[in-house]
Design an enzyme around this catalytic site. Structure first.
Site, PDB file in Angstrom:
ATOM      1  N   VAL A  12     119.038 -29.279 -35.250  1.00 51.12           N
ATOM      2  CA  VAL A  12     119.973 -29.497 -34.140  1.00 51.12           C
ATOM      3  C   VAL A  12     121.315 -28.820 -34.422  1.00 51.12           C
ATOM      4  CG1 VAL A  12     121.224 -31.234 -32.800  1.00 51.12           C
ATOM      5  CG2 VAL A  12     118.851 -31.656 -33.474  1.00 51.12           C
ATOM      6  N   VAL A  41     128.455 -28.703 -43.048  1.00 53.03           N
ATOM      7  CA  VAL A  41     128.167 -29.325 -44.335  1.00 53.03           C
ATOM      8  C   VAL A  41     126.662 -29.551 -44.446  1.00 53.03           C
ATOM      9  CG1 VAL A  41     128.508 -31.389 -45.747  1.00 53.03           C
ATOM     10  CG2 VAL A  41     130.410 -30.441 -44.433  1.00 53.03           C
ATOM     11  N   LYS A 100     121.226 -42.171 -33.603  1.00 46.26           N
ATOM     12  CA  LYS A 100     120.901 -43.440 -32.938  1.00 46.26           C
ATOM     13  C   LYS A 100     120.914 -44.628 -33.876  1.00 46.26           C
ATOM     14  CE  LYS A 100     116.189 -41.859 -33.374  1.00 46.26           C
ATOM     15  NZ  LYS A 100     116.442 -40.460 -33.704  1.00 46.26           N
ATOM     16  N   GLU A 122     125.948 -38.633 -26.447  1.00 46.34           N
ATOM     17  CA  GLU A 122     124.911 -38.359 -25.437  1.00 46.34           C
ATOM     18  C   GLU A 122     123.569 -38.021 -26.077  1.00 46.34           C
ATOM     19  OE1 GLU A 122     123.144 -38.612 -22.558  1.00 46.34           O
ATOM     20  OE2 GLU A 122     125.042 -38.221 -21.534  1.00 46.34           O
ATOM     21  N   GLY A 180     103.601 -31.322 -35.599  1.00 46.47           N
ATOM     22  CA  GLY A 180     105.004 -31.592 -35.909  1.00 46.47           C
ATOM     23  C   GLY A 180     105.640 -32.593 -34.962  1.00 46.47           C
ATOM     24  N   GLU A 183     105.865 -37.683 -37.813  1.00 47.55           N
ATOM     25  CA  GLU A 183     106.194 -37.546 -39.238  1.00 47.55           C
ATOM     26  C   GLU A 183     104.974 -37.917 -40.083  1.00 47.55           C
ATOM     27  OE1 GLU A 183     109.396 -36.785 -40.239  1.00 47.55           O
ATOM     28  OE2 GLU A 183     110.141 -36.745 -38.187  1.00 47.55           O
ATOM     29  N   LYS A 198     117.475 -46.691 -29.348  1.00 45.11           N
ATOM     30  CA  LYS A 198     117.975 -46.100 -28.099  1.00 45.11           C
ATOM     31  C   LYS A 198     118.198 -47.190 -27.048  1.00 45.11           C
ATOM     32  CE  LYS A 198     115.541 -41.916 -29.390  1.00 45.11           C
ATOM     33  NZ  LYS A 198     114.224 -41.215 -29.323  1.00 45.11           N
TER      34      LYS A 198
END
Lengths: 421, 421
Positions: A12, A41, A100, A122, A180, A183, A198
């Protein structure tokens, strides 16, 4: 110019950095200022992130940098993220997070700490779908009657395959892992925990209700069998893992579980990895928000939307209100939640069994809406009894299950799926 | 405390006043301030509006009132509304409007006039669905690839009945009028003009594109026959009146017309009076926003959301950007729009007719994807020929229709519906 720093440059984070460059023109036109990633980082500096931003392995390089206006937290996890976000707020830096779990546990402390400092999230819920914005702004005139959301793409992918292709749970889990979508340890997704985080975030905006994942009813999709799927199809239901928030009087029920919903409802039509959240407000009626719930670019779309809103000066109060929303609203204890239920049990194929089961229901004041019998393909000399139970309290159905499982004529576990009309 | 004045206290205006009272607590918690309707303006003071606000028949009583901070324009129409809204902005009053026609013709002048004064219009498009907020904020990171919206409840109600119940156009129009879903003169709705206003508003936010209703392709649902409906069902299409905005290179096509879309698409599942808008962004992918497109309370929900955002200081630039969005984007001339097409024609039931028709297609370089023949139930000695045409330009198909209608073997008008995959 506004400078941002990214804590956690994974999928992301890299998408955020790339889109801020590639779509710089429209983003600047919309935000009114140029937005530039100053640094990021990461834990492991040796790994190539495919982005041309300055990287460090020390979060303080971002948090203590006086040039950085907005800290983007994409590292995940609860404790370290909380410590760092807190430090960023103390330095008066705006924060955007997609985390989350952090919010499921610390949203009220964070709201308190943030005060008038922009804090946006968001991307924490339903990926690219702007559902937080819809609840915080678009529906602000409404008392929220109910929220029902498909908020975990892994589960929705698996359930879609089970329903449409008759795939078996284990087989489809393996496939989801290979693709994918799931997990190696799939518990967080298939067990409903991801969706519960959520749901808690949405419930805070809708009701101002404080609750932790531990406080609410959470069940996963692990125990759904081909019999359940066949029943659902016969009775024109879809099975979806829903996060449900519902106001009943001055109580709010919060729950995550596989749910049978009518095939003709809009939510039932949301298939594959897509997410959707239905919100029912007292003025607007029923609205729904649909889109991709995960993926680097979709999640980055939500992260950048938050950044743009902060730069515009449009962030507003973190949870969408400046004083308590509806005083007196409390969490309905989970054993008092009322629902319709589907029950499945494997029983000896002999006389008197049905009488024994129905007597037990009758003693518990449980009323049967429908019953059907199917051959048990796994067990010789057994049949499967399927019941639809009229609305009753969770504690009643749980007691019934315990007592049913004690009966000698019943083999193995009793399966249960809640039904929403 | 923030005081508002309402120009036009009809169904929506009365809902706004009532909800601001009934939901005052949560609205104040969300906005951070108490919001009070100070006065309203109506044309006919003798009519009971069912609200307890001070009414006047002089708009200046609201616009010139120094105590009023926000003017809510709900009178409809273009010229008078424009004059009054302009005056309100000149007096530095924030404006909220639900007036799509005003915006279809004057949105760019209004953006100019408003400058930094809040000007909001969530209720102008798709009623209670917060689609303006989604486009202005939630998707701000994205180049918008396409928008496809069901934005007229009257048409969607009628088309749903025609598809699911086989109802005839005239019969269902009468029913829609009796139910109050369609006006005595239904042209504005069934002709696609209402949807075109909404499309132009969305296209301005997405692309910064200036166009008037007169500039774009608009077709209504008036010519859809039972044959078309049967064809759509056979080929697993739904027929929806869509407003479509699509970026093709550095051109944007804008069009409103009945459209065949695959039954399994999410938009195809939006039935009855409900509205939905699908937005495809280059980062987020496909998202959809669903809800009631009309009704006093649903529209008031959107109006009040705008008021709350203004009170929070979260209004942002009117069209969502402070400088031009994507330079060089222009409107694709309507005759250059490319689409797949369905064509229907009634022909003499005799040898050589099909050859004549296909020769004409061939001369125009039109390629046939599928053909079928059905008995013409209205005309003796005639059959209906139905074609699916490969993608071609609008001007080519229009020329084909003109030339087909000149052929002696073809009777009456040639029907055409565009197909989106």
């Amino acid at each position: 110019m506004v400078k941002i720093g990214i804590l956690g440059v994974g999928t992301v984070g890299a998408s955020v950095a790339r889109i801020l460059q590639e779509n710089a023109d429209i983003i600047e036109a919309r935000a009114g200022k140029k937005i530039v990633v100053k640094s990021g980082v990461v834990k492991d500096l040796s790994k190539d992130r495919g982005v041309s931003i300055k990287l460090s392995d020390d979060p303080n390089d971002v948090i203590d940098d006086p040039e950085i206006d907005i800290v983007i937290e994409l590292m995940g996890g609860v404790d370290e993220a909380y410590t760092l976000v807190k430090k960023a707020l103390e330095q008066k830096k705006a924060v955007v997070t997609a985390n989350k779990a952090l919010l499921a546990y610390h949203r009220y402390e964070l709201q308190e700490l943030a005060g008038d400092i922009p804090f946006m999230y968001e991307a924490s819920t339903a990926g690219g779908i702007p559902i937080i914005g819809a609840l915080r702004s678009g529906l602000s005139a409404n008392h929220i009657n109910a929220i029902q959301g498909i908020m975990n793409g892994t589960c929705n992918y698996m359930l879609t395959k089970m329903i449409h292709e008759g795939a078996d749970y284990q087989e489809i889990l393996k496939e989801a892992q290979d693709l994918g979508y799931a997990e190696a340890d799939p518990t967080f997704d298939v067990g409903g925990f991801d969706a519960s985080h959520k749901l808690l975030i949405l419930a805070s905006i809708a009701y101002g209700l404080d609750a932790k994942p531990e406080d609410i009813l959470i069940e996963g999709i692990e125990n759904i069998t081909p019999t359940d799927v066949a029943f659902a199809k016969d009775f024109e239901y879809a099975i979806k893992l829903l996060g449900i928030a519902k106001k009943v009087g001055n109580k709010v029920e919060l729950r995550v579980h596989p749910t049978m919903i009518p095939q003709e409802s809009m939510l039932a039509k949301v298939d594959g990895v897509m997410n959707a959240v239905m919100v029912n407000g007292d003025c607007v009626g029923e609205t729904m928000y649909y889109g991709p719930g995960a993926g680097g670019n979709a999640t980055a779309s939500a992260v950048i939307a938050d950044i743009v809103d902060i730069v515009r000066g449009n962030s507003g109060p973190m949870l969408g209100y400046k004083k308590p929303l509806e005083s007196g609203l409390t969490l309905l204890p989970k054993e008092e939640i009322r629902s319709h239920y589907y029950l499945r049990m494997s029983v000896d194929d002999k006389k008197g069994v049905l009488a024994e089961v129905t007597r037990l229901f009758s003693e518990l004041d449980i009323s049967i809406e429908a019953m059907m019998q199917k051959p048990d393909i796994d067990k010789d000399a057994c049949v499967e009894l399927l019941f639809v139970i009229h609305e009753c309290e969770e504690k009643t159905i749980q007691q019934a299950i315990v007592e049913l499982e004690k009966l000698d004529v019943i083999h193995g576990k009793v399966g249960m799926i809640r039904i929403e009309q």
